[in-house]
Enzyme design. Sequence first.
Site, PDB file in Angstrom:
ATOM      1  N   GLU A  12       0.359  -1.035   0.221  1.00 22.14           N
ATOM      2  CA  GLU A  12      -0.210  -0.001  -0.044  1.00 22.14           C
ATOM      3  C   GLU A  12       0.787   1.209  -0.134  1.00 22.14           C
ATOM      4  O   GLU A  12       0.057   2.553   0.457  1.00 22.14           O
ATOM      5  CB  GLU A  12      -0.583  -0.150   1.122  1.00 22.14           C
ATOM      6  CG  GLU A  12      -1.726  -1.165   1.569  1.00 22.14           C
ATOM      7  CD  GLU A  12      -2.573  -1.696   2.782  1.00 22.14           C
ATOM      8  OE1 GLU A  12      -3.756  -1.540   2.572  1.00 22.14           O
ATOM      9  OE2 GLU A  12      -2.172  -0.874   3.699  1.00 22.14           O
ATOM     10  N   GLY A  78     -12.830  -3.205   1.748  1.00 21.32           N
ATOM     11  CA  GLY A  78     -13.906  -4.041   1.745  1.00 21.32           C
ATOM     12  C   GLY A  78     -14.488  -3.079   0.870  1.00 21.32           C
ATOM     13  O   GLY A  78     -15.615  -2.223   1.896  1.00 21.32           O
ATOM     14  N   ILE A 158     -13.115  -8.964   7.048  1.00 23.93           N
ATOM     15  CA  ILE A 158     -15.133  -9.432   6.684  1.00 23.93           C
ATOM     16  C   ILE A 158     -14.907 -10.240   5.285  1.00 23.93           C
ATOM     17  O   ILE A 158     -14.594  -9.664   4.559  1.00 23.93           O
ATOM     18  CB  ILE A 158     -15.529  -8.143   6.660  1.00 23.93           C
ATOM     19  CG1 ILE A 158     -15.236  -7.214   7.716  1.00 23.93           C
ATOM     20  CG2 ILE A 158     -17.269  -8.307   6.209  1.00 23.93           C
ATOM     21  CD1 ILE A 158     -16.137  -7.260   8.533  1.00 23.93           C
ATOM     22  N   MET A 179      -9.191  -1.833   8.828  1.00 25.92           N
ATOM     23  CA  MET A 179      -8.943  -2.637  10.081  1.00 25.92           C
ATOM     24  C   MET A 179      -8.218  -1.390  10.755  1.00 25.92           C
ATOM     25  O   MET A 179      -7.617  -1.911  11.825  1.00 25.92           O
ATOM     26  CB  MET A 179      -8.165  -4.160  10.067  1.00 25.92           C
ATOM     27  CG  MET A 179      -9.180  -5.214   8.816  1.00 25.92           C
ATOM     28  SD  MET A 179      -8.131  -6.560   9.145  1.00 25.92           S
ATOM     29  CE  MET A 179      -8.537  -8.096  11.081  1.00 25.92           C
ATOM     30  N   ASP A 203     -11.852  -5.685  -2.499  1.00 28.10           N
ATOM     31  CA  ASP A 203     -12.253  -7.079  -2.388  1.00 28.10           C
ATOM     32  C   ASP A 203     -14.275  -6.252  -1.920  1.00 28.10           C
ATOM     33  O   ASP A 203     -14.719  -5.093  -1.512  1.00 28.10           O
ATOM     34  CB  ASP A 203     -11.804  -7.847  -1.407  1.00 28.10           C
ATOM     35  CG  ASP A 203     -11.813  -7.017  -0.146  1.00 28.10           C
ATOM     36  OD1 ASP A 203     -13.381  -7.336   0.769  1.00 28.10           O
ATOM     37  OD2 ASP A 203     -11.142  -6.872   0.202  1.00 28.10           O
TER      38      ASP A 203
HETATM   39  N1  SAH Z   1      -4.811 -12.361   4.945  1.00 24.27           N
HETATM   40  C1  SAH Z   1      -4.374 -10.940   4.244  1.00 24.27           C
HETATM   41  C2  SAH Z   1      -4.623 -10.292   5.519  1.00 24.27           C
HETATM   42  C3  SAH Z   1      -4.869  -8.675   5.044  1.00 24.27           C
HETATM   43  S1  SAH Z   1      -5.589  -7.953   6.184  1.00 24.27           S
HETATM   44  C4  SAH Z   1      -2.795 -11.306   4.921  1.00 24.27           C
HETATM   45  O1  SAH Z   1      -2.731 -11.804   4.897  1.00 24.27           O
HETATM   46  O2  SAH Z   1      -1.846 -10.052   4.437  1.00 24.27           O
HETATM   47  C5  SAH Z   1      -7.101  -6.791   5.134  1.00 24.27           C
HETATM   48  C6  SAH Z   1      -6.125  -5.311   5.029  1.00 24.27           C
HETATM   49  O3  SAH Z   1      -6.499  -4.341   4.175  1.00 24.27           O
HETATM   50  C7  SAH Z   1      -6.228  -4.570   6.048  1.00 24.27           C
HETATM   51  O4  SAH Z   1      -4.579  -3.866   7.192  1.00 24.27           O
HETATM   52  C8  SAH Z   1      -7.341  -4.438   5.849  1.00 24.27           C
HETATM   53  O5  SAH Z   1      -7.199  -2.462   6.823  1.00 24.27           O
HETATM   54  C9  SAH Z   1      -7.740  -4.165   4.692  1.00 24.27           C
HETATM   55  N2  SAH Z   1      -9.055  -4.788   4.383  1.00 24.27           N
HETATM   56  C10 SAH Z   1      -9.379  -4.672   3.294  1.00 24.27           C
HETATM   57  N3  SAH Z   1     -10.438  -5.800   2.827  1.00 24.27           N
HETATM   58  C11 SAH Z   1     -10.882  -5.764   3.616  1.00 24.27           C
HETATM   59  C12 SAH Z   1     -12.065  -6.581   4.894  1.00 24.27           C
HETATM   60  N4  SAH Z   1     -12.311  -7.175   3.328  1.00 24.27           N
HETATM   61  N5  SAH Z   1     -12.456  -6.221   5.570  1.00 24.27           N
HETATM   62  C13 SAH Z   1     -11.348  -5.753   6.864  1.00 24.27           C
HETATM   63  N6  SAH Z   1     -10.279  -5.228   6.064  1.00 24.27           N
HETATM   64  C14 SAH Z   1      -9.837  -5.339   4.518  1.00 24.27           C
END
Ligand code: SAH
Length: 235
Positions: A12, A78, A158, A179, A203
């Site tokens: 990012e 998201g 989510i 998040m 997403d």
């Molecule tokens: N499994 C992923 C986890 C990423 S968490 C990994 O291993 O990297 C997702 C990150 O993108 C967080 O920093 C959050 O701010 C953002 N994000 C994107 N889509 C999201 C969603 N559907 N729900 C919550 N946070 C989301």
Amino acid sequence: MRLGIISALAEEQYGLIEAMQGPAKLIHGMREYTAGKLWEIDAVCVLSRIGKVAAAMTASILVEKFGVTHIIFTGVAGSGDLGVRVGDIVVAESLVQHDMDASPLFPRFDIPLTGQSHIATDRELTRRLAVAAREFLENEALAPQMHRGLIASGDQFINKRSQISALKDALPDLLAVEMEGAAVAQVCFEFGIPFGVIRTISDNANEDAAVDFMHFVQTVASRYAFGVLKNFCAR
Ligand code: SAH
């Protein structure tokens, strides 16, 4: 202005550190802070990692140790609305912690003892981010749209239709879920630091979210963040 720029993930913020003039690095509390000049602006870039505590800690250190006067969070999110699609940009006008619930002692979403649930972003920073985002989308001749409104943050990725629709029922104005943003908002509110949050939709916060998220982050996220922040800083 001394601008703190936070992202959760390396993708990012990719390219920003390389664009800095006279970068100086400092490792503190398991994070690497890089201070320098970004186009016209005195800036400090840092990766918070994921989640509200990580983001709150990072924002606090930016203010207390690095003396930033303004903070921007840039990253992906998201979608929280049918009209907000993957590739669109959401600029936050306010943020809420969707997993904050001390009811019945306080109304759902209220941050106890602050009298706040939805924390407003700084008007001028938000206006400048929106201009920078629109300019980026126009220059790239991209079809995606820019939206302004409510972003909700919580310590959950989510990825279920039932989760996102329950959140939408509770927060009808919702545009995006992520998040970190609302945690940065609370820290900035308490310190009186103007802040803004800009998110590109990666997403739809449904069963496909994990795959869509990974793909978006690996292919497009950095181009957006870099392009928008360049427009923001260079004007
Ligand atoms: N499994 C992923 C986890 C990423 S968490 C990994 O291993 O990297 C997702 C990150 O993108 C967080 O920093 C959050 O701010 C953002 N994000 C994107 N889509 C999201 C969603 N559907 N729900 C919550 N946070 C989301």
